[in-house]
Design a protein around this motif. Structure first.
Motif, PDB file in Angstrom:
ATOM      1  N   THR A 266     -98.145 -31.361 -53.260  1.00  0.00           N
ATOM      2  CA  THR A 266     -96.916 -31.559 -52.485  1.00  0.00           C
ATOM      3  C   THR A 266     -97.149 -32.616 -51.420  1.00  0.00           C
ATOM      4  O   THR A 266     -98.164 -32.578 -50.710  1.00  0.00           O
ATOM      5  N   GLY A 267     -96.227 -33.556 -51.295  1.00  0.00           N
ATOM      6  CA  GLY A 267     -96.303 -34.601 -50.280  1.00  0.00           C
ATOM      7  C   GLY A 267     -95.013 -34.699 -49.496  1.00  0.00           C
ATOM      8  O   GLY A 267     -93.938 -34.358 -50.002  1.00  0.00           O
ATOM      9  N   LEU A 268     -95.116 -35.158 -48.257  1.00  0.00           N
ATOM     10  CA  LEU A 268     -93.948 -35.228 -47.377  1.00  0.00           C
ATOM     11  C   LEU A 268     -93.971 -36.535 -46.590  1.00  0.00           C
ATOM     12  O   LEU A 268     -94.963 -36.860 -45.929  1.00  0.00           O
ATOM     13  N   ASP A 269     -92.869 -37.285 -46.677  1.00  0.00           N
ATOM     14  CA  ASP A 269     -92.704 -38.516 -45.898  1.00  0.00           C
ATOM     15  C   ASP A 269     -91.576 -38.295 -44.893  1.00  0.00           C
ATOM     16  O   ASP A 269     -90.461 -37.918 -45.276  1.00  0.00           O
ATOM     17  N   PHE A 270     -91.860 -38.530 -43.611  1.00  0.00           N
ATOM     18  CA  PHE A 270     -90.865 -38.255 -42.580  1.00  0.00           C
ATOM     19  C   PHE A 270     -89.822 -39.368 -42.475  1.00  0.00           C
ATOM     20  O   PHE A 270     -90.110 -40.541 -42.695  1.00  0.00           O
ATOM     21  N   GLY A 271     -88.620 -38.978 -42.140  1.00  0.00           N
ATOM     22  CA  GLY A 271     -87.538 -39.906 -41.849  1.00  0.00           C
ATOM     23  C   GLY A 271     -86.634 -39.246 -40.823  1.00  0.00           C
ATOM     24  O   GLY A 271     -86.864 -38.117 -40.414  1.00  0.00           O
ATOM     25  N   TYR A 272     -85.579 -39.948 -40.450  1.00  0.00           N
ATOM     26  CA  TYR A 272     -84.589 -39.292 -39.595  1.00  0.00           C
ATOM     27  C   TYR A 272     -83.231 -39.960 -39.758  1.00  0.00           C
ATOM     28  O   TYR A 272     -82.501 -39.664 -40.688  1.00  0.00           O
ATOM     29  N   LYS A 273     -82.903 -40.926 -38.913  1.00  0.00           N
ATOM     30  CA  LYS A 273     -81.556 -41.499 -38.943  1.00  0.00           C
ATOM     31  C   LYS A 273     -81.406 -42.555 -40.028  1.00  0.00           C
ATOM     32  O   LYS A 273     -80.488 -42.510 -40.850  1.00  0.00           O
ATOM     33  N   ALA A 274     -82.305 -43.532 -40.038  1.00  0.00           N
ATOM     34  CA  ALA A 274     -82.186 -44.642 -40.993  1.00  0.00           C
ATOM     35  C   ALA A 274     -82.755 -44.287 -42.357  1.00  0.00           C
ATOM     36  O   ALA A 274     -82.227 -44.706 -43.391  1.00  0.00           O
ATOM     37  N   ASP A 275     -83.845 -43.518 -42.374  1.00  0.00           N
ATOM     38  CA  ASP A 275     -84.539 -43.189 -43.621  1.00  0.00           C
ATOM     39  C   ASP A 275     -84.508 -41.684 -43.863  1.00  0.00           C
ATOM     40  O   ASP A 275     -84.477 -40.893 -42.918  1.00  0.00           O
ATOM     41  N   PRO A 276     -84.569 -41.284 -45.125  1.00  0.00           N
ATOM     42  CA  PRO A 276     -84.562 -39.854 -45.423  1.00  0.00           C
ATOM     43  C   PRO A 276     -85.936 -39.222 -45.257  1.00  0.00           C
ATOM     44  O   PRO A 276     -86.966 -39.892 -45.390  1.00  0.00           O
ATOM     45  N   THR A 277     -85.967 -37.947 -44.955  1.00  0.00           N
ATOM     46  CA  THR A 277     -87.180 -37.164 -45.135  1.00  0.00           C
ATOM     47  C   THR A 277     -87.309 -36.905 -46.634  1.00  0.00           C
ATOM     48  O   THR A 277     -86.354 -36.476 -47.286  1.00  0.00           O
ATOM     49  N   SER A 325     -99.158 -39.170 -41.725  1.00  0.00           N
ATOM     50  CA  SER A 325     -99.948 -38.929 -40.515  1.00  0.00           C
ATOM     51  C   SER A 325     -99.453 -39.715 -39.315  1.00  0.00           C
ATOM     52  O   SER A 325     -99.969 -39.552 -38.210  1.00  0.00           O
ATOM     53  N   ALA A 326     -98.441 -40.580 -39.507  1.00  0.00           N
ATOM     54  CA  ALA A 326     -97.890 -41.338 -38.383  1.00  0.00           C
ATOM     55  C   ALA A 326     -97.131 -40.438 -37.410  1.00  0.00           C
ATOM     56  O   ALA A 326     -96.793 -40.867 -36.297  1.00  0.00           O
ATOM     57  N   GLU A 327     -96.852 -39.172 -37.822  1.00  0.00           N
ATOM     58  CA  GLU A 327     -96.129 -38.259 -36.945  1.00  0.00           C
ATOM     59  C   GLU A 327     -96.917 -36.972 -36.742  1.00  0.00           C
ATOM     60  O   GLU A 327     -96.508 -35.895 -37.206  1.00  0.00           O
ATOM     61  N   ARG A 341    -100.482 -24.917 -43.706  1.00  0.00           N
ATOM     62  CA  ARG A 341    -101.461 -25.801 -44.350  1.00  0.00           C
ATOM     63  C   ARG A 341    -100.937 -27.230 -44.508  1.00  0.00           C
ATOM     64  O   ARG A 341    -101.392 -27.970 -45.367  1.00  0.00           O
ATOM     65  N   ILE A 342     -99.998 -27.616 -43.666  1.00  0.00           N
ATOM     66  CA  ILE A 342     -99.534 -29.005 -43.679  1.00  0.00           C
ATOM     67  C   ILE A 342    -100.557 -29.863 -42.935  1.00  0.00           C
ATOM     68  O   ILE A 342    -101.065 -29.477 -41.879  1.00  0.00           O
ATOM     69  N   LYS A 343    -100.898 -31.010 -43.501  1.00  0.00           N
ATOM     70  CA  LYS A 343    -101.940 -31.879 -42.954  1.00  0.00           C
ATOM     71  C   LYS A 343    -101.486 -33.332 -43.008  1.00  0.00           C
ATOM     72  O   LYS A 343    -100.630 -33.688 -43.820  1.00  0.00           O
ATOM     73  N   GLY A 344    -102.084 -34.160 -42.186  1.00  0.00           N
ATOM     74  CA  GLY A 344    -101.775 -35.577 -42.187  1.00  0.00           C
ATOM     75  C   GLY A 344    -102.526 -36.331 -43.274  1.00  0.00           C
ATOM     76  O   GLY A 344    -103.670 -35.993 -43.610  1.00  0.00           O
ATOM     77  N   ALA A 345    -101.883 -37.338 -43.837  1.00  0.00           N
ATOM     78  CA  ALA A 345    -102.525 -38.168 -44.871  1.00  0.00           C
ATOM     79  C   ALA A 345    -103.623 -39.013 -44.246  1.00  0.00           C
ATOM     80  O   ALA A 345    -103.586 -39.353 -43.061  1.00  0.00           O
ATOM     81  N   ALA A 405     -94.456 -40.314 -50.460  1.00  0.00           N
ATOM     82  CA  ALA A 405     -94.742 -38.876 -50.507  1.00  0.00           C
ATOM     83  C   ALA A 405     -95.648 -38.542 -51.692  1.00  0.00           C
ATOM     84  O   ALA A 405     -96.522 -37.674 -51.589  1.00  0.00           O
ATOM     85  N   LEU A 406     -95.446 -39.235 -52.805  1.00  0.00           N
ATOM     86  CA  LEU A 406     -96.296 -38.997 -53.970  1.00  0.00           C
ATOM     87  C   LEU A 406     -97.734 -39.428 -53.702  1.00  0.00           C
ATOM     88  O   LEU A 406     -98.684 -38.729 -54.081  1.00  0.00           O
ATOM     89  N   ARG A 407     -97.918 -40.565 -53.034  1.00  0.00           N
ATOM     90  CA  ARG A 407     -99.278 -41.006 -52.704  1.00  0.00           C
ATOM     91  C   ARG A 407     -99.984 -39.980 -51.816  1.00  0.00           C
ATOM     92  O   ARG A 407    -101.158 -39.653 -52.019  1.00  0.00           O
TER      93      ARG A 407
END
Length: 433
Positions: A266-277, A325-327, A341-345, A405-407
């Motif tokens: 499982t991968g997660l890329d953060f976003g907010y107003k301009a970009d999607p999570t 990991s930028a956030e 168990r969420i961790k930064g890339a 997120a896949l990376r």
């Protein structure tokens, strides 16, 4: 002037519909196909057209189809109810929210809604009054094969004794990739089906877009010309220089893969107003180099609390999740909200190209429900030097939220704290799979 008489008033259809769709509105070709840009009012115009047509033709019934039944209520069903209100004929229509279903009260004609995830319910459809003679495939880009489409088309058969009777298949969609079967079947002169009316529409024919929306679309020509061709002009996404080209869209049994020992990522890329999570969940066989994309989430404006709730709902909150990991502050906040168990890339020099190179070793099989992943992978391309046209050793920074997120997710293969298969099976059971 086109008009529609109701108990309350006479509706000026031309004024209600607006410009740009006259030929589409009046077409009686067996296939009536429109690909268009965002904001080109194709769905709203189609909804107005069908409500008007059913009220004019007492023999007609309509079947509305999308790839997955759970997407119908918030899309086509809502659009058709909007059209009923717009035409000021709500007193003549009965709604059924639970099915959903619409009934024209004076004649009993029906508008039925079905998803291709239950094909048996489509092929066995019958109506009490008149004949099921029209079908509308909305967001047809979601349908992964021509065969699935043709199965439904074959159910629109039979004839009716009426002078003006005709059968018709209407198809509307956004054209995200030139590799899609829709292009060859309806838009390529040498291979398109007989009896096809095919058009491309853009946001410019939508006179009801406000200035802010139009300015945003026009600005895209300056900031991202390639995306503008798809989003603004309704042209096909060109599959030239794809980063990943060994992929296919196909259904599969996730539980069976887990039983075979596939590893969950499982991968997660953060976003907010301009970009999607963007969240991606997959299953990997490292020995056979197979990567199955099982689930996704793609949404703007998400707070950390909402992200944590989403991960719990998806059944992945207890497994290792690799996030951008930028956030670090967001990662820690989400961890405290029940995602332990969420961790930064692990980012660093050449991390993008190294991650891409690793994924390129795998064949990627994408479940059709992962629509945003399908769109991104079909448009995720290598960058080029503007002066020489030479391909660079980095992807374009676009269509890459789920790709990132896949990376991150694939980093899990190098970590010891991966989710055990039995935990993933239990998560699936909770979700009803």
């Amino acid at each position: 002037m086109m008009t529609m008489a109701t108990k309350k008033e006479v509706i000026d259809l031309k004024k209600t519909i607006g410009q740009g769709y006259n030929a589409f509105w009046n077409s009686r070709d067996f296939y009536r196909v429109v690909k268009g840009s965002r904001g080109s009012k194709k769905s709203k115009t189609t909804a107005l057209n069908f409500i008007t047509r059913i009220m004019e033709n007492p023999w007609a019934n309509l079947l509305v189809v999308r790839r997955f039944s759970n997407t119908l209520k918030q899309s086509t069903y809502t659009d058709l109810k909007w059209a009923i209100r717009k035409l000021k004929v709500s007193h003549l229509w009965k709604t059924n929210e639970s099915l959903p279903e619409l009934t024209y009260i004076p004649t009993g004609q029906k508008i039925l809604f079905r998803g291709l995830d239950d094909p048996l319910k489509i092929t066995s459809i019958t109506v009490e009054n008149g004949i099921l003679c029209w079908c509308w495939f909305e967001e047809a880009f979601e349908i992964e094969s021509e065969d699935k489409f043709s199965t439904v088309v074959e159910s629109i058969r039979g004839s009716y004794e009426a002078e003006d009777f005709f059968k018709q298949i209407t198809v509307t969609f956004n054209p995200w990739s030139e590799k899609h079967w829709l292009k060859a079947v309806f838009f390529d002169p040498k291979t398109s089906r007989k009896g096809t009316f095919a058009r491309t529409t853009t946001f410019r024919c939508n006179e009801w877009l406000d200035k802010q929306d139009k300015d945003r679309m026009e600005d895209l020509y300056k900031t991202n010309p390639r995306r503008a061709k798809i989003v603004c002009d309704g042209e096909w996404g060109i599959a030239d220089g794809l980063v990943y080209d060994n992929f296919e869209v196909a259904e599969f049994d996730e539980k069976e893969l887990i039983k075979k020992g596939y590893k969950s990522i499982t991968g997660l890329d953060f976003g907010y107003k301009a970009d999607p999570t963007a969240m991606i969940n997959g299953l990997v066989n490292e020995e056979e180099k197979l990567l199955y994309i099982c689930d996704e989430h793609y949404q703007k404006g998400m707070l950390n609390s909402e992200i944590a709730d989403m991960l719990k709902y998806k059944g992945v909150a207890k497994q290792t999740i690799i996030a951008d990991s930028a956030e670090p502050k967001s990662i820690e906040d989400i961890k405290r909200r029940g995602v332990p168990r969420i961790k930064g890339a692990k980012k660093g020099k050449d991390s993008i190209i190294n991650g891409v190179t690793n994924i390129q070793e795998y064949k990627i099989i994408i479940h059709p429900r992962c629509i945003n992943f399908i769109i991104e992978i079909n448009n995720y391309i290598w960058d080029k030097n503007n002066s020489t046209g030479k391909t660079l050793n980095k992807p374009v920074d676009d269509y890459n939220h789920l790709m990132d997120a896949l990376r991150y997710a694939m980093e899990m293969l190098r970590r010891k704290d991966r989710m055990k298969p039995i935990d993933k099976i239990n998560s699936l059971k909770k979700l009803g799979f």
